[in-house]
Design a protein around this motif. Structure first.
Motif, PDB file in Angstrom:
ATOM      1  N   VAL A   1      53.698  17.840  41.005  1.00  0.00           N
ATOM      2  CA  VAL A   1      54.313  17.868  42.341  1.00  0.00           C
ATOM      3  C   VAL A   1      55.255  19.064  42.443  1.00  0.00           C
ATOM      4  CG1 VAL A   1      55.888  16.669  43.917  1.00  0.00           C
ATOM      5  CG2 VAL A   1      54.075  15.392  42.769  1.00  0.00           C
ATOM      6  N   LYS A   2      56.085  19.257  41.421  1.00  0.00           N
ATOM      7  CA  LYS A   2      57.019  20.389  41.419  1.00  0.00           C
ATOM      8  C   LYS A   2      56.275  21.723  41.482  1.00  0.00           C
ATOM      9  CE  LYS A   2      60.787  18.213  38.827  1.00  0.00           C
ATOM     10  NZ  LYS A   2      61.532  18.240  37.540  1.00  0.00           N
TER      11      LYS A   2
ATOM     12  N   LEU B   1      54.755  22.287  44.978  1.00  0.00           N
ATOM     13  CA  LEU B   1      55.806  22.640  45.931  1.00  0.00           C
ATOM     14  C   LEU B   1      56.304  24.063  45.685  1.00  0.00           C
ATOM     15  CD1 LEU B   1      57.719  19.256  46.000  1.00  0.00           C
ATOM     16  CD2 LEU B   1      56.450  20.281  47.908  1.00  0.00           C
ATOM     17  N   GLU B   2      56.462  24.414  44.426  1.00  0.00           N
ATOM     18  CA  GLU B   2      56.910  25.770  44.079  1.00  0.00           C
ATOM     19  C   GLU B   2      55.939  26.828  44.595  1.00  0.00           C
ATOM     20  OE1 GLU B   2      57.157  28.436  40.014  1.00  0.00           O
ATOM     21  OE2 GLU B   2      57.565  26.288  39.858  1.00  0.00           O
ATOM     22  N   PHE B   3      54.649  26.500  44.578  1.00  0.00           N
ATOM     23  CA  PHE B   3      53.637  27.461  45.009  1.00  0.00           C
ATOM     24  C   PHE B   3      53.266  27.318  46.486  1.00  0.00           C
ATOM     25  CE2 PHE B   3      53.259  28.121  40.510  1.00  0.00           C
ATOM     26  CZ  PHE B   3      52.870  29.445  40.395  1.00  0.00           C
TER      27      PHE B   3
ATOM     28  N   ALA C   1      45.748  18.536  46.733  1.00  0.00           N
ATOM     29  CA  ALA C   1      46.224  18.202  45.388  1.00  0.00           C
ATOM     30  C   ALA C   1      47.567  17.479  45.372  1.00  0.00           C
ATOM     31  CB  ALA C   1      46.303  19.471  44.553  1.00  0.00           C
ATOM     32  N   ILE C   2      48.389  17.634  46.402  1.00  0.00           N
ATOM     33  CA  ILE C   2      49.694  16.962  46.411  1.00  0.00           C
ATOM     34  C   ILE C   2      49.521  15.442  46.486  1.00  0.00           C
ATOM     35  CG2 ILE C   2      50.043  17.140  48.921  1.00  0.00           C
ATOM     36  CD1 ILE C   2      52.866  17.606  46.391  1.00  0.00           C
ATOM     37  N   MET C   3      48.450  15.000  47.121  1.00  0.00           N
ATOM     38  CA  MET C   3      48.267  13.560  47.338  1.00  0.00           C
ATOM     39  C   MET C   3      48.097  12.781  46.040  1.00  0.00           C
ATOM     40  SD  MET C   3      45.977  14.017  50.680  1.00  0.00           S
ATOM     41  CE  MET C   3      46.628  14.986  52.010  1.00  0.00           C
ATOM     42  N   PRO C   4      47.133  13.147  45.192  1.00  0.00           N
ATOM     43  CA  PRO C   4      47.013  12.387  43.949  1.00  0.00           C
ATOM     44  C   PRO C   4      48.189  12.617  43.002  1.00  0.00           C
ATOM     45  CG  PRO C   4      45.472  14.219  43.932  1.00  0.00           C
ATOM     46  CD  PRO C   4      46.074  14.144  45.316  1.00  0.00           C
ATOM     47  N   ALA C   5      48.824  13.782  43.092  1.00  0.00           N
ATOM     48  CA  ALA C   5      49.991  14.032  42.238  1.00  0.00           C
ATOM     49  C   ALA C   5      51.123  13.070  42.591  1.00  0.00           C
ATOM     50  CB  ALA C   5      50.446  15.481  42.379  1.00  0.00           C
ATOM     51  N   VAL C   6      51.384  12.876  43.877  1.00  0.00           N
ATOM     52  CA  VAL C   6      52.414  11.938  44.318  1.00  0.00           C
ATOM     53  C   VAL C   6      52.003  10.511  43.970  1.00  0.00           C
ATOM     54  CG1 VAL C   6      53.532  10.918  46.344  1.00  0.00           C
ATOM     55  CG2 VAL C   6      53.360  13.401  46.132  1.00  0.00           C
ATOM     56  N   HIS C   7      50.792  10.152  44.316  1.00  0.00           N
ATOM     57  CA  HIS C   7      50.311   8.787  44.093  1.00  0.00           C
ATOM     58  C   HIS C   7      50.356   8.384  42.623  1.00  0.00           C
ATOM     59  CE1 HIS C   7      48.080   5.132  44.807  1.00  0.00           C
ATOM     60  NE2 HIS C   7      47.233   5.482  43.859  1.00  0.00           N
TER      61      HIS C   7
ATOM     62  N   VAL D   1      62.397  14.894  44.666  1.00  0.00           N
ATOM     63  CA  VAL D   1      61.849  16.260  44.691  1.00  0.00           C
ATOM     64  C   VAL D   1      61.341  16.603  46.090  1.00  0.00           C
ATOM     65  CG1 VAL D   1      59.943  17.700  43.849  1.00  0.00           C
ATOM     66  CG2 VAL D   1      61.274  16.324  42.246  1.00  0.00           C
ATOM     67  N   LEU D   2      60.657  15.678  46.723  1.00  0.00           N
ATOM     68  CA  LEU D   2      60.153  15.921  48.078  1.00  0.00           C
ATOM     69  C   LEU D   2      61.306  16.096  49.069  1.00  0.00           C
ATOM     70  CD1 LEU D   2      57.199  13.369  48.191  1.00  0.00           C
ATOM     71  CD2 LEU D   2      57.019  15.854  48.060  1.00  0.00           C
ATOM     72  N   GLN D   3      62.332  15.285  48.932  1.00  0.00           N
ATOM     73  CA  GLN D   3      63.483  15.414  49.825  1.00  0.00           C
ATOM     74  C   GLN D   3      64.193  16.757  49.620  1.00  0.00           C
ATOM     75  OE1 GLN D   3      65.464  11.733  48.766  1.00  0.00           O
ATOM     76  NE2 GLN D   3      65.070  10.912  50.804  1.00  0.00           N
ATOM     77  N   ALA D   4      64.271  17.195  48.380  1.00  0.00           N
ATOM     78  CA  ALA D   4      64.967  18.437  48.061  1.00  0.00           C
ATOM     79  C   ALA D   4      64.248  19.666  48.634  1.00  0.00           C
ATOM     80  CB  ALA D   4      65.126  18.584  46.557  1.00  0.00           C
ATOM     81  N   THR D   5      62.947  19.565  48.863  1.00  0.00           N
ATOM     82  CA  THR D   5      62.198  20.722  49.366  1.00  0.00           C
ATOM     83  C   THR D   5      62.429  20.934  50.862  1.00  0.00           C
ATOM     84  OG1 THR D   5      60.197  19.484  49.894  1.00  0.00           O
ATOM     85  CG2 THR D   5      60.371  20.426  47.673  1.00  0.00           C
ATOM     86  N   LYS D   6      62.864  19.905  51.559  1.00  0.00           N
ATOM     87  CA  LYS D   6      63.088  19.955  53.007  1.00  0.00           C
ATOM     88  C   LYS D   6      61.829  20.380  53.754  1.00  0.00           C
ATOM     89  CE  LYS D   6      67.929  20.966  52.470  1.00  0.00           C
ATOM     90  NZ  LYS D   6      68.741  19.915  52.766  1.00  0.00           N
ATOM     91  N   LYS D   7      60.667  20.053  53.171  1.00  0.00           N
ATOM     92  CA  LYS D   7      59.399  20.335  53.837  1.00  0.00           C
ATOM     93  C   LYS D   7      58.811  19.066  54.429  1.00  0.00           C
ATOM     94  CE  LYS D   7      57.520  24.300  51.488  1.00  0.00           C
ATOM     95  NZ  LYS D   7      56.303  24.839  50.924  1.00  0.00           N
ATOM     96  N   CYS D   8      59.559  17.997  54.382  1.00  0.00           N
ATOM     97  CA  CYS D   8      59.003  16.707  54.796  1.00  0.00           C
ATOM     98  C   CYS D   8      59.350  16.381  56.226  1.00  0.00           C
ATOM     99  CB  CYS D   8      59.540  15.612  53.890  1.00  0.00           C
ATOM    100  SG  CYS D   8      59.193  15.958  52.169  1.00  0.00           S
TER     101      CYS D   8
END
Length: 142
Positions: free
Chosen positions: A97-98, A101-103, A84-90, A135-142
């Motif tokens: 997206v938030k 990431l939260e979940f 689900a993250i893919m179409p949300a980002v695209h 938002v993606l950078q802030a999660t530090k999961k990248c």
């Protein structure tokens, strides 16, 4: 409930239940019947809600403890393994997206449209995704 309805000849889809639960705030009923659906159908509905920007449906699925990392398979024009993250980002669905990431979605191990690249790299290369990128950078999961 679903089993009883099916025994009576009714066709009950997760998509229909999601629609009613999100429209009429029947969250508890939805949480009770969700375990009776196959993981494939749950993954497809999470992906679809994410694709079309249906934030309340995504929120409802995640609140019902659906794994945000469920991958779809067997959908036309969608590579197996997409989540689900893919179409949300695209599609620039920032709130989705938030939520994902939260979940606990893991956006590092995934590809988009068959390209092995994480969502941060993809967002950096595509104009108009600055908020998503932040938002993606802030999660530090990248």
């Amino acid at each position: 409930i679903r089993k009883g309805l099916i025994q009576q000849g009714a066709r009950v889809s997760l998509e229909l239940l999601l629609h009613f639960a999100s429209q009429f705030e029947c969250h508890k009923v939805f949480e009770l019947v969700l375990p009776f659906f196959e993981e494939k159908e749950v993954a497809e509905n999470l992906f679809s809600a994410s694709l079309y920007g249906e934030t309340e449906k995504v929120r409802l699925l995640l609140a019902a403890k659906v794994d945000p990392n469920l991958a779809v398979s067997g959908l036309s024009q969608v590579p197996d393994g997409c989540t689900a993250i893919m179409p949300a980002v695209h599609n620039k669905h920032l709130e989705i997206v938030k939520l994902l990431l939260e979940f606990g979605v893991d956006n590092r191990r995934l590809s988009f449209c068959g390209i092995r690249e994480n969502q941060l790299d993809w967002a950096m290369k595509n104009a108009g995704h600055q908020e998503i990128l932040a938002v993606l950078q802030a999660t530090k999961k990248c």
